[in-house]
Scaffold this active site. Structure first.
Site, PDB file in Angstrom:
ATOM      1  N   ARG A 101      24.926  55.714  88.734  1.00  0.00           N
ATOM      2  CA  ARG A 101      25.159  56.546  87.552  1.00  0.00           C
ATOM      3  C   ARG A 101      24.235  57.759  87.624  1.00  0.00           C
ATOM      4  O   ARG A 101      23.027  57.596  87.732  1.00  0.00           O
ATOM      5  CB  ARG A 101      24.801  55.803  86.261  1.00  0.00           C
ATOM      6  CG  ARG A 101      25.759  54.732  85.845  1.00  0.00           C
ATOM      7  CD  ARG A 101      25.111  53.888  84.813  1.00  0.00           C
ATOM      8  NE  ARG A 101      23.800  53.448  85.301  1.00  0.00           N
ATOM      9  CZ  ARG A 101      23.131  52.400  84.829  1.00  0.00           C
ATOM     10  NH1 ARG A 101      23.629  51.700  83.851  1.00  0.00           N
ATOM     11  NH2 ARG A 101      21.964  52.065  85.320  1.00  0.00           N
ATOM     12  N   HIS A 138      30.633  48.067  85.321  1.00  0.00           N
ATOM     13  CA  HIS A 138      30.661  47.122  86.448  1.00  0.00           C
ATOM     14  C   HIS A 138      32.111  46.812  86.849  1.00  0.00           C
ATOM     15  O   HIS A 138      32.441  46.758  88.037  1.00  0.00           O
ATOM     16  CB  HIS A 138      30.003  45.789  86.059  1.00  0.00           C
ATOM     17  CG  HIS A 138      28.555  45.872  85.712  1.00  0.00           C
ATOM     18  ND1 HIS A 138      28.041  45.399  84.523  1.00  0.00           N
ATOM     19  CD2 HIS A 138      27.492  46.361  86.407  1.00  0.00           C
ATOM     20  CE1 HIS A 138      26.726  45.573  84.511  1.00  0.00           C
ATOM     21  NE2 HIS A 138      26.373  46.160  85.627  1.00  0.00           N
ATOM     22  N   LYS A 159      13.637  41.643  84.725  1.00  0.00           N
ATOM     23  CA  LYS A 159      14.142  41.874  83.371  1.00  0.00           C
ATOM     24  C   LYS A 159      14.228  40.558  82.600  1.00  0.00           C
ATOM     25  O   LYS A 159      14.581  39.530  83.163  1.00  0.00           O
ATOM     26  CB  LYS A 159      15.524  42.513  83.444  1.00  0.00           C
ATOM     27  CG  LYS A 159      15.511  43.817  84.202  1.00  0.00           C
ATOM     28  CD  LYS A 159      16.926  44.281  84.479  1.00  0.00           C
ATOM     29  CE  LYS A 159      16.924  45.524  85.354  1.00  0.00           C
ATOM     30  NZ  LYS A 159      18.256  45.880  85.822  1.00  0.00           N
ATOM     31  N   SER A 176      23.837  47.787  80.841  1.00  0.00           N
ATOM     32  CA  SER A 176      23.692  46.512  80.115  1.00  0.00           C
ATOM     33  C   SER A 176      22.568  46.627  79.089  1.00  0.00           C
ATOM     34  O   SER A 176      22.645  46.080  77.991  1.00  0.00           O
ATOM     35  CB  SER A 176      23.396  45.381  81.098  1.00  0.00           C
ATOM     36  OG  SER A 176      24.445  45.241  82.009  1.00  0.00           O
TER      37      SER A 176
HETATM   38  O1  PNS Z   1      21.504  44.915  88.013  1.00  0.00           O
HETATM   39  P1  PNS Z   1      20.144  45.088  88.607  1.00  0.00           P
HETATM   40  O2  PNS Z   1      19.120  44.428  87.722  1.00  0.00           O
HETATM   41  O3  PNS Z   1      19.815  46.514  88.924  1.00  0.00           O
HETATM   42  O4  PNS Z   1      20.155  44.286  90.017  1.00  0.00           O
HETATM   43  C1  PNS Z   1      19.009  44.241  90.824  1.00  0.00           C
HETATM   44  C2  PNS Z   1      19.188  43.182  91.911  1.00  0.00           C
HETATM   45  C3  PNS Z   1      19.436  41.826  91.307  1.00  0.00           C
HETATM   46  C4  PNS Z   1      20.351  43.564  92.798  1.00  0.00           C
HETATM   47  C5  PNS Z   1      17.858  43.178  92.747  1.00  0.00           C
HETATM   48  O5  PNS Z   1      16.775  43.008  91.901  1.00  0.00           O
HETATM   49  C6  PNS Z   1      17.841  42.075  93.799  1.00  0.00           C
HETATM   50  O6  PNS Z   1      18.511  42.169  94.803  1.00  0.00           O
HETATM   51  N1  PNS Z   1      17.070  41.021  93.533  1.00  0.00           N
HETATM   52  C7  PNS Z   1      16.930  39.897  94.439  1.00  0.00           C
HETATM   53  C8  PNS Z   1      15.549  39.900  95.105  1.00  0.00           C
HETATM   54  C9  PNS Z   1      15.520  40.837  96.295  1.00  0.00           C
HETATM   55  O7  PNS Z   1      16.249  40.664  97.259  1.00  0.00           O
HETATM   56  N2  PNS Z   1      14.652  41.854  96.252  1.00  0.00           N
HETATM   57  C10 PNS Z   1      14.489  42.798  97.345  1.00  0.00           C
HETATM   58  C11 PNS Z   1      15.368  44.016  97.193  1.00  0.00           C
HETATM   59  S1  PNS Z   1      14.396  45.321  96.558  1.00  0.00           S
END
Ligand code: PNS
Length: 172
Positions: free
Chosen positions: A91, A18, A42, A129
């Site tokens: 990745r 990150h 998660k 992570s």
């Molecule tokens: O690090 P991650 O877990 O891959 O991040 C995922 C994240 C937090 C970016 C994604 O789950 C997110 O944007 N969540 C907020 C809810 C949302 O907007 N969902 C619609 C997009 S699919």
């Protein structure tokens, strides 16, 4: 005009993968907001506050990196900022499908919003992570893959002995 990017994610915890993306994004953008999502599917190890504190400490000398959190839809959060772009790290090929769906959904929710993908550096393409937590939980070394302060927080969470070297920094 100041160019701001949002780097959203779980950051549970933040890794050098990150950090590498953030540092490279700072070459393109004036400001990067690290936006930690409150709700993901998660099960988080660290609280959102703990994750924010880690990001703040790591970037304490870089004022153009802001640590924040958001609830609800990412597009709604982005709309409240002056960010023009969402950044995500990619990745290898395994991330592609998930990222493609997420970027497409966000674009469908807000057609003016772009997602910019940055390829993870070769040194960190295997770092996530999730694997960091698993290795740390089982007592493996994660030094070099996460900052010392994160390694120390992981040991504390998993109630593992903290070695002398890892005690430097954070709250000293
Ligand atoms: O690090 P991650 O877990 O891959 O991040 C995922 C994240 C937090 C970016 C994604 O789950 C997110 O944007 N969540 C907020 C809810 C949302 O907007 N969902 C619609 C997009 S699919």
């Amino acid at each position: 005009m100041e160019k701001v990017a949002i780097y959203p994610g779980s950051f549970d915890p933040i890794t050098y993968g990150h950090i590498d993306i953030i540092e490279r994004a700072l070459v393109i953008f004036d400001r990067v907001i690290v936006a930690i999502a409150h709700e993901t599917e998660k099960n988080a190890l660290f609280t959102v506050e703990e994750r924010i504190d880690m990001v703040k400490e790591i970037f304490k000398d870089t004022p153009n990196v802001i640590a924040d959190s958001f609830k609800g839809l990412l597009v709604d959060y982005v709309a409240k900022t002056n960010a023009v772009v969402i950044i995500r790290g990619l990745r290898a090929t395994s991330d592609f499908e998930y990222e493609f769906h997420m970027a497409s959904m966000n674009r469908s929710l807000n057609p003016h919003l772009e997602t910019l993908f940055m390829m993870t550096s070769k040194d960190y393409f295997f770092v996530s992570s999730r694997t960091i937590k698993e290795v740390a939980r089982l007592g493996g070394g994660v030094e070099g893959l996460v900052p010392d302060l994160v390694a120390r927080c992981l040991r504390k969470k998993f109630k593992l002995p903290v070695n002398k070297k890892q005690q430097i920094g954070w709250d000293d």
